[in-house]
Enzyme design. Structure first.
Site, PDB file in Angstrom:
ATOM      1  N   CYS A  28      -7.221  -1.180   1.687  1.00 16.35           N
ATOM      2  CA  CYS A  28      -6.064  -1.696   2.409  1.00 16.35           C
ATOM      3  C   CYS A  28      -6.529  -2.202   3.766  1.00 16.35           C
ATOM      4  CB  CYS A  28      -5.021  -0.584   2.584  1.00 16.35           C
ATOM      5  SG  CYS A  28      -3.636  -1.058   3.656  1.00 16.35           S
TER       6      CYS A  28
ATOM      7  N   CYS B 226       0.859  -1.177   0.000  1.00  9.62           N
ATOM      8  CA  CYS B 226       0.000   0.000   0.000  1.00  9.62           C
ATOM      9  C   CYS B 226       0.899   1.232   0.000  1.00  9.62           C
ATOM     10  CB  CYS B 226      -0.890   0.005   1.241  1.00  9.62           C
ATOM     11  SG  CYS B 226      -1.862   1.509   1.421  1.00  9.62           S
TER      12      CYS B 226
ATOM     13  N   CYS C 206      -8.768  -5.318  -9.419  1.00  7.98           N
ATOM     14  CA  CYS C 206      -8.404  -4.260 -10.356  1.00  7.98           C
ATOM     15  C   CYS C 206      -7.935  -3.061  -9.525  1.00  7.98           C
ATOM     16  CB  CYS C 206      -9.637  -3.928 -11.189  1.00  7.98           C
ATOM     17  SG  CYS C 206      -9.344  -2.784 -12.510  1.00  7.98           S
TER      18      CYS C 206
ATOM     19  N   CYS D 125      -4.855   0.472   6.559  1.00  8.30           N
ATOM     20  CA  CYS D 125      -5.177   1.901   6.656  1.00  8.30           C
ATOM     21  C   CYS D 125      -6.476   2.293   5.972  1.00  8.30           C
ATOM     22  CB  CYS D 125      -4.032   2.750   6.115  1.00  8.30           C
ATOM     23  SG  CYS D 125      -3.895   2.754   4.303  1.00  8.30           S
TER      24      CYS D 125
END
Length: 174
Positions: free
Chosen positions: A134, A85, A157, A137
């Site tokens: 994520c 991330c 995607c 977060c």
């Protein structure tokens, strides 16, 4: 023989340096929440994220914008490595799960672990979709669809801008 060893060591170090540079595109030195080792769930306000993330990343990760198709740097990449991330450093995907979907964004058939990501219903833009966030977060990463390859038949995607990449140092770059 010494020259061959030197060249080999240089290539390994150059590959490591390249991989490290790939992860620094988003100015992580100003982001106190970025860690590729800490998996503790973050609870950070969008106001705070706006202070530490570059505006282009902030708009996609925190405001659920989408980058234009075929423009992100990872949509066509086949380099071996790991995807994190870009907002917090959470490990999300391995390149082994990446496939060419021709949709214009990087596509994966599964996350690294079930806790790497989480899901939320998305009724925006006049359709019902499943948003991928994520797991650490809650950054907006993209969406998941049921048209991927075996073994999961899923297509994660993802927006390239929300991903950091670390190349495997043993990879030849292919």
């Amino acid at each position: 023989m010494k020259n061959i060893i030197f060249c080999y060591m240089f290539l390994i170090l150059a590959g490591y340096s390249y991989a490290q540079n790939q992860k620094s595109d988003h100015g992580h030195e100003n982001n106190p929440y970025y860690s590729t080792t800490d998996t503790k769930k973050l609870n950070v306000s969008n106001e705070e994220w706006k202070k530490v993330l570059p505006i282009d990343l902030y708009l996609v990760a925190r405001e659920q914008n989408t980058e234009k198709p075929f423009t992100g740097k990872y949509w066509k990449s086949s380099t071996k490595g790991k995807y994190y991330c870009a907002a917090c450093g959470n490990l999300l995907f391995k390149s082994d799960a990446k496939f060419a979907s021709s949709c214009g964004w990087p596509s994966f058939y599964e996350p690294l672990t079930k806790n790497s990501v989480r899901y939320r219903k998305d009724n925006s833009v006049g359709m019902v979709r499943t948003e991928v966030l994520c797991g650490r977060c809650d950054a907006h990463l993209g969406h998941i669809f049921d048209d991927g390859p075996a073994p999961t038949y899923k297509r994660f995607c993802m927006n390239s801008i929300c991903l950091d990449f670390e190349q495997d140092i043993t990879s030849s770059g292919k």
